[in-house]
Write an enzyme that holds these catalytic residues in place. Structure first.
Site, PDB file in Angstrom:
ATOM      1  N   ARG A  95       0.379   7.178  11.345  1.00 14.77           N
ATOM      2  CA  ARG A  95       1.463   6.064  11.623  1.00 14.77           C
ATOM      3  C   ARG A  95       2.414   6.234  10.685  1.00 14.77           C
ATOM      4  NH1 ARG A  95      -1.750   0.754  12.120  1.00 14.77           N
ATOM      5  NH2 ARG A  95      -2.129   1.429  10.243  1.00 14.77           N
ATOM      6  N   LYS A 114       8.547   7.607  -6.116  1.00 14.74           N
ATOM      7  CA  LYS A 114       9.248   7.794  -5.454  1.00 14.74           C
ATOM      8  C   LYS A 114      10.696   8.239  -5.415  1.00 14.74           C
ATOM      9  CE  LYS A 114       6.962   9.168  -1.039  1.00 14.74           C
ATOM     10  NZ  LYS A 114       6.425   9.180   0.073  1.00 14.74           N
ATOM     11  N   LYS A 170      -0.844   5.907  -5.471  1.00 10.29           N
ATOM     12  CA  LYS A 170      -1.498   5.416  -6.601  1.00 10.29           C
ATOM     13  C   LYS A 170      -2.296   6.176  -6.401  1.00 10.29           C
ATOM     14  CE  LYS A 170      -3.290   1.902  -3.692  1.00 10.29           C
ATOM     15  NZ  LYS A 170      -2.140   2.018  -2.824  1.00 10.29           N
ATOM     16  N   VAL A 225       8.697  11.619  -9.678  1.00 11.03           N
ATOM     17  CA  VAL A 225      10.216  12.628  -8.925  1.00 11.03           C
ATOM     18  C   VAL A 225       9.921  13.521  -7.720  1.00 11.03           C
ATOM     19  CG1 VAL A 225      11.665  11.830 -10.334  1.00 11.03           C
ATOM     20  CG2 VAL A 225      10.169  14.054 -10.663  1.00 11.03           C
ATOM     21  N   GLN A 258      -4.932  -0.389  -1.076  1.00 13.57           N
ATOM     22  CA  GLN A 258      -3.716  -0.555  -0.849  1.00 13.57           C
ATOM     23  C   GLN A 258      -2.704  -1.432  -2.067  1.00 13.57           C
ATOM     24  OE1 GLN A 258      -7.687  -1.614   0.597  1.00 13.57           O
ATOM     25  NE2 GLN A 258      -6.824  -0.093   1.339  1.00 13.57           N
ATOM     26  N   THR A 290      -3.926   7.141   9.377  1.00 10.56           N
ATOM     27  CA  THR A 290      -3.875   7.147  10.733  1.00 10.56           C
ATOM     28  C   THR A 290      -2.868   7.496  10.956  1.00 10.56           C
ATOM     29  OG1 THR A 290      -2.718   4.691  10.566  1.00 10.56           O
ATOM     30  CG2 THR A 290      -4.940   4.560  11.086  1.00 10.56           C
ATOM     31  N   GLY A 315       1.091  -1.225   0.018  1.00 14.80           N
ATOM     32  CA  GLY A 315      -0.053  -0.184  -0.130  1.00 14.80           C
ATOM     33  C   GLY A 315       0.480   1.271  -0.298  1.00 14.80           C
ATOM     34  N   ASP A 316       0.083   2.325   0.047  1.00 17.02           N
ATOM     35  CA  ASP A 316       0.916   3.457   0.473  1.00 17.02           C
ATOM     36  C   ASP A 316       2.115   3.607  -0.908  1.00 17.02           C
ATOM     37  OD1 ASP A 316      -0.952   3.990   1.705  1.00 17.02           O
ATOM     38  OD2 ASP A 316       0.561   3.312   3.761  1.00 17.02           O
ATOM     39  N   GLY A 324      -5.804   5.860   2.037  1.00 20.48           N
ATOM     40  CA  GLY A 324      -5.734   6.852   2.127  1.00 20.48           C
ATOM     41  C   GLY A 324      -4.771   7.153   0.395  1.00 20.48           C
ATOM     42  N   HIS A 325      -5.671   8.005  -0.345  1.00 22.86           N
ATOM     43  CA  HIS A 325      -4.843   7.994  -1.704  1.00 22.86           C
ATOM     44  C   HIS A 325      -4.595   9.827  -1.491  1.00 22.86           C
ATOM     45  CE1 HIS A 325      -6.972   4.575  -3.631  1.00 22.86           C
ATOM     46  NE2 HIS A 325      -5.844   3.901  -2.472  1.00 22.86           N
TER      47      HIS A 325
HETATM   48  P1  GDP Z   1      -1.616   5.849  -1.745  1.00 20.36           P
HETATM   49  O1  GDP Z   1      -2.147   5.461  -1.214  1.00 20.36           O
HETATM   50  O2  GDP Z   1      -0.689   4.596  -2.967  1.00 20.36           O
HETATM   51  O3  GDP Z   1      -2.168   6.680  -2.683  1.00 20.36           O
HETATM   52  O4  GDP Z   1      -0.329   6.904  -1.407  1.00 20.36           O
HETATM   53  P2  GDP Z   1      -0.195   7.501  -0.432  1.00 20.36           P
HETATM   54  O5  GDP Z   1      -0.697   8.532  -0.350  1.00 20.36           O
HETATM   55  O6  GDP Z   1      -1.149   6.814   0.991  1.00 20.36           O
HETATM   56  O7  GDP Z   1       1.032   7.534   0.143  1.00 20.36           O
HETATM   57  C1  GDP Z   1       2.008   8.526  -0.747  1.00 20.36           C
HETATM   58  C2  GDP Z   1       2.708   9.429  -0.469  1.00 20.36           C
HETATM   59  O8  GDP Z   1       3.643   9.336  -0.957  1.00 20.36           O
HETATM   60  C3  GDP Z   1       1.956  10.572  -0.632  1.00 20.36           C
HETATM   61  O9  GDP Z   1       2.527  11.605   0.722  1.00 20.36           O
HETATM   62  C4  GDP Z   1       1.955  11.562  -1.935  1.00 20.36           C
HETATM   63  O10 GDP Z   1       2.124  12.425  -1.367  1.00 20.36           O
HETATM   64  C5  GDP Z   1       3.769  11.222  -2.261  1.00 20.36           C
HETATM   65  N1  GDP Z   1       3.950  10.442  -3.341  1.00 20.36           N
HETATM   66  C6  GDP Z   1       3.577  10.170  -4.626  1.00 20.36           C
HETATM   67  N2  GDP Z   1       4.916  10.077  -5.647  1.00 20.36           N
HETATM   68  C7  GDP Z   1       6.150  10.531  -4.539  1.00 20.36           C
HETATM   69  C8  GDP Z   1       6.521  10.799  -5.420  1.00 20.36           C
HETATM   70  O11 GDP Z   1       7.339  10.231  -6.378  1.00 20.36           O
HETATM   71  N3  GDP Z   1       7.911  11.479  -4.479  1.00 20.36           N
HETATM   72  C9  GDP Z   1       7.364  11.690  -3.016  1.00 20.36           C
HETATM   73  N4  GDP Z   1       8.324  12.725  -2.631  1.00 20.36           N
HETATM   74  N5  GDP Z   1       6.510  11.958  -2.735  1.00 20.36           N
HETATM   75  C10 GDP Z   1       5.127  11.077  -3.275  1.00 20.36           C
HETATM   76  P1  IMO Z   2      -3.391   2.571   0.443  1.00 18.80           P
HETATM   77  O1  IMO Z   2      -4.888   2.826   0.043  1.00 18.80           O
HETATM   78  C1  IMO Z   2      -1.034   0.842   3.680  1.00 18.80           C
HETATM   79  C2  IMO Z   2      -3.048  -2.224   6.199  1.00 18.80           C
HETATM   80  C3  IMO Z   2      -3.318  -1.474   7.892  1.00 18.80           C
HETATM   81  C4  IMO Z   2      -2.963  -3.054   9.201  1.00 18.80           C
HETATM   82  C5  IMO Z   2      -3.889  -4.485   7.749  1.00 18.80           C
HETATM   83  C6  IMO Z   2      -5.451  -4.302   7.285  1.00 18.80           C
HETATM   84  O2  IMO Z   2      -3.845   3.791   1.310  1.00 18.80           O
HETATM   85  O3  IMO Z   2      -2.124   2.038   0.314  1.00 18.80           O
HETATM   86  P2  IMO Z   2      -7.166  -3.135   7.318  1.00 18.80           P
HETATM   87  O4  IMO Z   2      -7.858  -1.465   8.192  1.00 18.80           O
HETATM   88  O5  IMO Z   2      -7.905  -2.834   6.321  1.00 18.80           O
HETATM   89  O6  IMO Z   2      -8.344  -3.859   8.178  1.00 18.80           O
HETATM   90  O7  IMO Z   2      -5.531  -3.355   7.979  1.00 18.80           O
HETATM   91  O8  IMO Z   2      -3.652  -3.351   5.846  1.00 18.80           O
HETATM   92  N1  IMO Z   2      -4.171  -1.412   5.112  1.00 18.80           N
HETATM   93  C7  IMO Z   2      -2.883  -0.028   4.641  1.00 18.80           C
HETATM   94  N2  IMO Z   2      -1.408  -0.076   4.699  1.00 18.80           N
HETATM   95  N3  IMO Z   2      -1.778   1.088   2.945  1.00 18.80           N
HETATM   96  C8  IMO Z   2      -3.248   1.162   2.361  1.00 18.80           C
HETATM   97  O9  IMO Z   2      -4.351   2.128   2.144  1.00 18.80           O
HETATM   98  C9  IMO Z   2      -4.161   0.505   3.687  1.00 18.80           C
HETATM   99  N4  IMO Z   2      -5.285  -0.609   3.837  1.00 18.80           N
HETATM  100  C10 IMO Z   2      -4.787  -1.339   5.434  1.00 18.80           C
HETATM  101  O10 IMO Z   2      -2.438  -0.505   8.556  1.00 18.80           O
HETATM  102  O11 IMO Z   2      -1.586  -3.829   8.449  1.00 18.80           O
HETATM  103 MG    MG Z   3      -2.207   5.352   1.082  1.00 14.14          MG
END
Ligand code: GDP
Ligand code: IMO
Ligand code: MG
Length: 421
Positions: free
Chosen positions: A301, A329, A16, A410, A222, A299, A12-13, A40-41
């Site tokens: 965290r 990244k 996306k 980037v 995720q 969250t 995840g994260d 959290g996107h």
């Molecule tokens: P998602 O859940 O896959 O949509 O990813 P998240 O938004 O939870 O986490 C990605 C984090 O990295 C966010 O704070 C974005 O703003 C940031 N981000 C995404 N792409 C890049 C990148 O290429 N470089 C940097 N420095 N940050 C990025």
């Molecule tokens: P995005 O879409 C990162 C993790 C939680 C936990 C496990 C189960 O932003 O990438 P849940 O709430 O589904 O019962 O949690 O999965 N988790 C994620 N980790 N990005 C997420 O979503 C996540 N959604 C759930 O931290 O370990």
């Molecule tokens: Mg996320």
């Protein structure tokens, strides 16, 4: 027209939200297919960062249609807060967002059950986001769920009360203090908010639109390593995060799938518990967390950080049938003298390319070391202009996986994206 999928290949994260927003101009429809407010996107443009939990990441493009598919679980209270926080008026947003009748609802009592299960586990703490995801999907599969289409029924309140009673009975077995009224008020307000939107059988809509030549992008939540079947069970989420999940989560045939974009960070992160072979619990891990601002979008965290894990990446590519890789990244990795990539594991002392079934296996990563790059790359717009050692890093990944890396991110902003054909 074929339907493309964008999904996470790690835990995840991966970025996306940012990339879906960045490539939305190429599509007419953006459709979320699974997960719920555990996601959290984040996306950024004009120096403003937005975090979406339930709403597809195409919502900031006024001319795009966004769909929340049947595979998603919706907490109406979160939905309302998100809609209000977006900015545009509700009737304006209602033109760009459609919700499936068949998406299951997260009830206030699902969130309480989530906390109860997580507390009682004792031995195994998943590290859930506690948004009610597990209990809501459990009710879905045990055929006890309430769905978005049900909110239009005259007897909806009666149905809600039946489910609540059932949940309260389960909760009697747990020593947990909770305040249901607090959640319920916002939840019922959220139900009224949902009624402002078109609630339809989106499987017909998606198929009709794709059939008439419209371009659909399916957005995952995720990551593959959190998939209920193929992730590091039990430290996973409760839905199929993989490409097959797009078919069941939107009601589309595998024959309709076109490109499968797999997104990964140039390193790895994980929030919550569970195996993480390349985790760095040292200064390097702390640097990645600080520079990459690796704190959960849902969250807050701190995310666990580590080097890129190729056995896990290759596994994800295999399970999903990834056709193109998107790497995010890369800028966070600037400044390291050398960079490590895990190319295989030693499991219980023996070299191994597979991810072991047993969650308690001791996995020792085997690393290849590559030269790092020192330049600030965030302003670079063309692949060719990237530092040579970063290009070598990309080529190494392509060679190892056999899949082209056609996008390099980037920076967090929509504009900080390098497309490569
Ligand atoms: P998602 O859940 O896959 O949509 O990813 P998240 O938004 O939870 O986490 C990605 C984090 O990295 C966010 O704070 C974005 O703003 C940031 N981000 C995404 N792409 C890049 C990148 O290429 N470089 C940097 N420095 N940050 C990025
Ligand atoms: P995005 O879409 C990162 C993790 C939680 C936990 C496990 C189960 O932003 O990438 P849940 O709430 O589904 O019962 O949690 O999965 N988790 C994620 N980790 N990005 C997420 O979503 C996540 N959604 C759930 O931290 O370990
Ligand atoms: Mg996320």
């Amino acid at each position: 027209m074929k339907i493309d999928i964008l999904l996470g290949l790690q835990w995840g994260d991966e970025g996306k939200g940012k990339i879906v927003d960045a490539i939305s101009p190429d599509y007419d429809i953006i459709a979320r297919f699974q997960g719920g407010p555990n996601a959290g996107h984040s996306l950024e443009f004009n120096n403003v960062k937005h975090v979406l939990h339930l709403i597809p990441s195409g919502i900031f493009h006024p001319d795009k249609l966004n769909i929340i598919g049947n595979g998603v679980v919706i907490d109406p209270a979160v939905f309302k807060t998100e809609i209000v926080g977006l900015g545009p008026a509700v009737d304006e947003l209602a033109k760009r967002l459609i919700i499936s009748t068949k998406a299951n609802l997260i009830l206030p009592s699902h969130r309480i059950l989530d906390a109860a299960y997580e507390c009682q586990n004792g031995l195994i703490k998943i590290g859930s986001t506690l948004k009610g995801i597990g209990p809501a999907y459990t009710d879905k599969t045990s055929r006890n769920g309430l769905r978005v289409g049900d909110i239009l029924r005259k007897d909806f309140r009666k149905l809600y009360d039946i489910h609540l009673k059932r949940h309260l009975n389960i909760l009697k077995n747990y020593d947990l203090k909770y305040n249901l009224d607090e959640y319920e008020k916002g939840w019922f307000e959220g139900i009224e908010m949902l009624k402002n939107f078109r609630i339809v059988n989106t499987e017909y809509l998606v198929n009709e639109l794709a059939g008439s030549g419209k371009r659909v992008l399916a957005e995952g939540a995720q990551g593959t390593m959190l998939d209920i079947d193929f992730g590091s069970y039990p430290f996973v989420t409760s839905s199929n995060t993989i490409s097959a999940g797009a078919c069941t989560g939107l009601g589309i045939s595998p024959k309709l799938i076109g490109e499968i974009f797999g997104i990964f960070k140039a390193y790895c992160t994980r929030v919550g518990s569970g195996p993480f072979p390349t985790e760095l619990e040292d200064e390097t891990g702390a640097s990645l967390r600080d520079i990459g601002r690796e704190f959960g979008s849902t969250t807050g965290r701190p995310r666990r950080c580590g080097w890129l894990d190729l056995p896990a990446l290759k596994y994800s590519i295999m399970i999903n049938g990834v056709t193109r890789l998107f790497m995010t990244k890369a800028d966070v990795m600037s400044g390291f003298k050398t960079i490590k990539i895990c190319t295989s594991y030693k499991v219980d002392g023996k070299e191994c390319l597979e991810i072991p079934f047993d969650k308690d296996s001791i996995i020792e990563p085997v690393y290849t070391e590559l030269a790092g790059w020192q330049e600030d790359i965030s302003g670079i717009k063309e692949f060719i202009k990237l530092p040579d050692s970063l290009k070598k890093f990309v080529e190494f990944i392509e060679k190892q996986t056999g899949v082209p890396v056609t996008l390099v991110s980037v920076g967090p902003d929509r504009e900080e994206t390098i497309f490569r054909t």
